[in-house]
Design a protein around this motif. Structure first.
Motif, PDB file in Angstrom:
ATOM      1  N   GLY A 127      -7.181  45.912  38.292  1.00 29.77           N
ATOM      2  CA  GLY A 127      -6.830  44.563  38.741  1.00 29.77           C
ATOM      3  C   GLY A 127      -7.990  43.591  38.602  1.00 29.77           C
ATOM      4  O   GLY A 127      -7.811  42.450  38.129  1.00 29.77           O
ATOM      5  N   ILE A 128      -9.193  44.005  38.997  1.00 28.23           N
ATOM      6  CA  ILE A 128     -10.370  43.138  38.889  1.00 28.23           C
ATOM      7  C   ILE A 128     -10.666  42.816  37.426  1.00 28.23           C
ATOM      8  O   ILE A 128     -10.974  41.668  37.072  1.00 28.23           O
ATOM      9  N   SER A 129     -10.579  43.825  36.554  1.00 28.65           N
ATOM     10  CA  SER A 129     -10.888  43.619  35.141  1.00 28.65           C
ATOM     11  C   SER A 129      -9.928  42.627  34.501  1.00 28.65           C
ATOM     12  O   SER A 129     -10.347  41.723  33.758  1.00 28.65           O
ATOM     13  N   ILE A 130      -8.634  42.795  34.779  1.00 29.84           N
ATOM     14  CA  ILE A 130      -7.640  41.884  34.200  1.00 29.84           C
ATOM     15  C   ILE A 130      -7.833  40.470  34.743  1.00 29.84           C
ATOM     16  O   ILE A 130      -7.737  39.483  33.997  1.00 29.84           O
ATOM     17  N   LEU A 131      -8.146  40.356  36.025  1.00 30.22           N
ATOM     18  CA  LEU A 131      -8.366  39.036  36.620  1.00 30.22           C
ATOM     19  C   LEU A 131      -9.571  38.345  35.995  1.00 30.22           C
ATOM     20  O   LEU A 131      -9.512  37.150  35.656  1.00 30.22           O
ATOM     21  N   LEU A 152      -2.452  32.208  33.020  1.00 32.44           N
ATOM     22  CA  LEU A 152      -3.558  33.159  33.116  1.00 32.44           C
ATOM     23  C   LEU A 152      -4.248  33.093  34.477  1.00 32.44           C
ATOM     24  O   LEU A 152      -5.218  33.814  34.713  1.00 32.44           O
ATOM     25  N   ARG A 153      -3.771  32.242  35.340  1.00 29.64           N
ATOM     26  CA  ARG A 153      -4.260  32.201  36.721  1.00 29.64           C
ATOM     27  C   ARG A 153      -3.455  33.201  37.551  1.00 29.64           C
ATOM     28  O   ARG A 153      -2.373  33.630  37.161  1.00 29.64           O
ATOM     29  N   PRO A 154      -3.984  33.606  38.719  1.00 32.06           N
ATOM     30  CA  PRO A 154      -3.235  34.550  39.565  1.00 32.06           C
ATOM     31  C   PRO A 154      -1.812  34.085  39.817  1.00 32.06           C
ATOM     32  O   PRO A 154      -1.573  32.948  40.219  1.00 32.06           O
ATOM     33  N   GLY A 155      -0.858  34.952  39.552  1.00 32.53           N
ATOM     34  CA  GLY A 155       0.553  34.619  39.706  1.00 32.53           C
ATOM     35  C   GLY A 155       1.432  35.718  39.156  1.00 32.53           C
ATOM     36  O   GLY A 155       0.960  36.822  38.842  1.00 32.53           O
ATOM     37  N   LEU A 156       2.714  35.427  39.017  1.00 34.97           N
ATOM     38  CA  LEU A 156       3.673  36.438  38.596  1.00 34.97           C
ATOM     39  C   LEU A 156       3.357  37.004  37.220  1.00 34.97           C
ATOM     40  O   LEU A 156       3.472  38.209  36.997  1.00 34.97           O
ATOM     41  N   PHE A 157       2.944  36.145  36.278  1.00 35.80           N
ATOM     42  CA  PHE A 157       2.678  36.626  34.926  1.00 35.80           C
ATOM     43  C   PHE A 157       1.557  37.655  34.920  1.00 35.80           C
ATOM     44  O   PHE A 157       1.672  38.717  34.287  1.00 35.80           O
ATOM     45  N   LEU A 158       0.468  37.361  35.611  1.00 30.48           N
ATOM     46  CA  LEU A 158      -0.651  38.304  35.656  1.00 30.48           C
ATOM     47  C   LEU A 158      -0.271  39.592  36.371  1.00 30.48           C
ATOM     48  O   LEU A 158      -0.708  40.686  35.987  1.00 30.48           O
ATOM     49  N   ASN A 229      -2.611  48.145  44.820  1.00 29.23           N
ATOM     50  CA  ASN A 229      -4.015  47.968  44.458  1.00 29.23           C
ATOM     51  C   ASN A 229      -4.205  46.948  43.338  1.00 29.23           C
ATOM     52  O   ASN A 229      -5.009  46.015  43.461  1.00 29.23           O
ATOM     53  N   THR A 230      -3.478  47.131  42.237  1.00 26.51           N
ATOM     54  CA  THR A 230      -3.614  46.204  41.120  1.00 26.51           C
ATOM     55  C   THR A 230      -3.034  44.834  41.464  1.00 26.51           C
ATOM     56  O   THR A 230      -3.624  43.796  41.150  1.00 26.51           O
ATOM     57  N   THR A 231      -1.901  44.827  42.142  1.00 24.96           N
ATOM     58  CA  THR A 231      -1.217  43.575  42.470  1.00 24.96           C
ATOM     59  C   THR A 231      -2.059  42.693  43.384  1.00 24.96           C
ATOM     60  O   THR A 231      -2.041  41.458  43.252  1.00 24.96           O
ATOM     61  N   LEU A 232      -2.801  43.303  44.287  1.00 24.44           N
ATOM     62  CA  LEU A 232      -3.573  42.544  45.277  1.00 24.44           C
ATOM     63  C   LEU A 232      -4.526  41.550  44.629  1.00 24.44           C
ATOM     64  O   LEU A 232      -4.732  40.443  45.145  1.00 24.44           O
ATOM     65  N   PHE A 233      -5.101  41.901  43.479  1.00 27.24           N
ATOM     66  CA  PHE A 233      -6.094  41.044  42.841  1.00 27.24           C
ATOM     67  C   PHE A 233      -5.480  40.025  41.878  1.00 27.24           C
ATOM     68  O   PHE A 233      -6.169  39.118  41.422  1.00 27.24           O
ATOM     69  N   LEU A 234      -4.202  40.192  41.568  1.00 27.50           N
ATOM     70  CA  LEU A 234      -3.574  39.328  40.568  1.00 27.50           C
ATOM     71  C   LEU A 234      -2.516  38.414  41.145  1.00 27.50           C
ATOM     72  O   LEU A 234      -2.000  37.546  40.439  1.00 27.50           O
ATOM     73  N   VAL A 235      -2.179  38.593  42.396  1.00 33.54           N
ATOM     74  CA  VAL A 235      -1.066  37.851  42.985  1.00 33.54           C
ATOM     75  C   VAL A 235      -1.482  36.420  43.309  1.00 33.54           C
ATOM     76  O   VAL A 235      -2.654  36.140  43.616  1.00 33.54           O
ATOM     77  N   GLY A 236      -0.522  35.516  43.194  1.00 29.50           N
ATOM     78  CA  GLY A 236      -0.740  34.128  43.572  1.00 29.50           C
ATOM     79  C   GLY A 236       0.031  33.813  44.839  1.00 29.50           C
ATOM     80  O   GLY A 236       0.024  34.575  45.803  1.00 29.50           O
ATOM     81  N   SER A 237       0.734  32.693  44.823  1.00 31.36           N
ATOM     82  CA  SER A 237       1.513  32.305  46.004  1.00 31.36           C
ATOM     83  C   SER A 237       2.818  33.076  46.095  1.00 31.36           C
ATOM     84  O   SER A 237       3.424  33.147  47.168  1.00 31.36           O
TER      85      SER A 237
END
Length: 286
Positions: A127-131, A152-158, A229-237
């Motif tokens: 998650g950190i690497s992709i972010l 490419l900002r934190p959100g559903l796509f990421l 784990n992965t979702t936590l770093f990529l999630v937006g609103s």
């Protein structure tokens, strides 16, 4: 006589170990499911009586999960993410299966290892690497070209891309295992009879792979739905259910409504897993 006693002792110890193992696995699930029906504002003993308020009540302080807008919104986003991830994973997994089973090319073994690697990378690191990668690319486009790549900002796509990066591997392995059992002589016979390659693919090969594709889709859906784990770093609103439950627990602690959600997830996951087994068994028997 001594050997019989040893065998009996070993068998007894093995059975006790298996029993203890399954009790260890099932005990937290049983506890979570039980407290979902406890008529208490705290998920703990003593038992206060049976209630369905934590599912269907529409007023505070016992607001049920089916009337909690934030939980329902998180559930909706989880379904959207899991659906997109499972569709992408099955499509790419099917292509990967044909690539690694039917084709020979330089670096095949190396690429196969590269495909497997995401499974052994911790979800946090992934998650950190992709972010970091997505943010760096988005910042460069914004600073250098004045182009805002919001996706490419934190959100559903990421979140979808982050989960897809390792779930596609699971789908690939499931479908590849099925394709290796396929008798290529069936395709050759159809081609000799004048069928086109596209028709052979649509009427022979893909129907043979269908049970594995469905199973891969179900597994991908479940893994995506419960990923944290992965979702936590990529999630937006648009927070999926796992993040919503984590936020709720961090702020208010464990509550029976979270046990109610857990109970529904346990039942739903179990039914999907059984469906996957039944589909594969029926196809294998037929």
């Amino acid at each position: 006589m001594l050997n019989r006693n040893r065998n009996w002792g070993f068998l007894l110890g093995y059975r006790l170990y298996v029993l203890a193992f399954f009790v260890f696995l099932a005990a937290p699930l049983v506890a979570a499911g039980t407290f979902a029906f406890n008529d208490s504002q705290f998920p703990s003993l003593p038992w206060q009586g049976f209630t369905l308020d934590w599912f269907f009540n529409d007023t505070e302080p016992k607001l049920g999960m089916f009337h909690d807008r934030r939980l329902l919104r998180g559930l909706y986003y989880s379904f959207v993410i899991a659906g997109c991830v499972s569709l992408l994973a099955v499509a790419v997994g099917t292509c990967n299966a044909f690539l690694f089973v039917r084709r020979e090319f330089p670096g095949k073994n190396f690429l196969y290892i590269v495909m497997i690697v995401p499974l052994v990378i911790p979800g946090v690191i992934l998650g950190i690497s992709i972010l970091l990668l997505a943010s760096s690319v988005a910042n460069w486009f914004d600073d250098s070209l004045g182009i805002d790549l919001g996706f490419l900002r934190p959100g559903l796509f990421l979140v979808v891309m982050g989960q897809f990066s390792f779930i596609a591997t699971i789908a690939s392995l499931v479908i590849t295992a099925r394709l290796k059992k396929f008798d290529a002589a069936m395709e050759e016979a159809a081609l000799n009879l004048g069928a086109s390659r596209l028709r052979v693919l649509a009427t022979i090969t893909l129907p043979f792979l269908r049970p594995a594709m469905i199973a891969a889709g179900i597994v991908s859906f479940l893994v995506s739905f419960e990923n944290f784990n992965t979702t936590l770093f990529l999630v937006g609103s648009e927070s999926p259910l796992t993040i919503t439950m984590f936020d709720r627990m961090a702020k208010a602690g464990s509550t029976p409504v979270l046990n109610a959600v857990s109970f529904c997830l346990i039942i739903g996951s179990g039914l999907l897993a059984l469906l996957s087994i039944v589909i594969q068994r029926d196809r294998t028997t037929g």
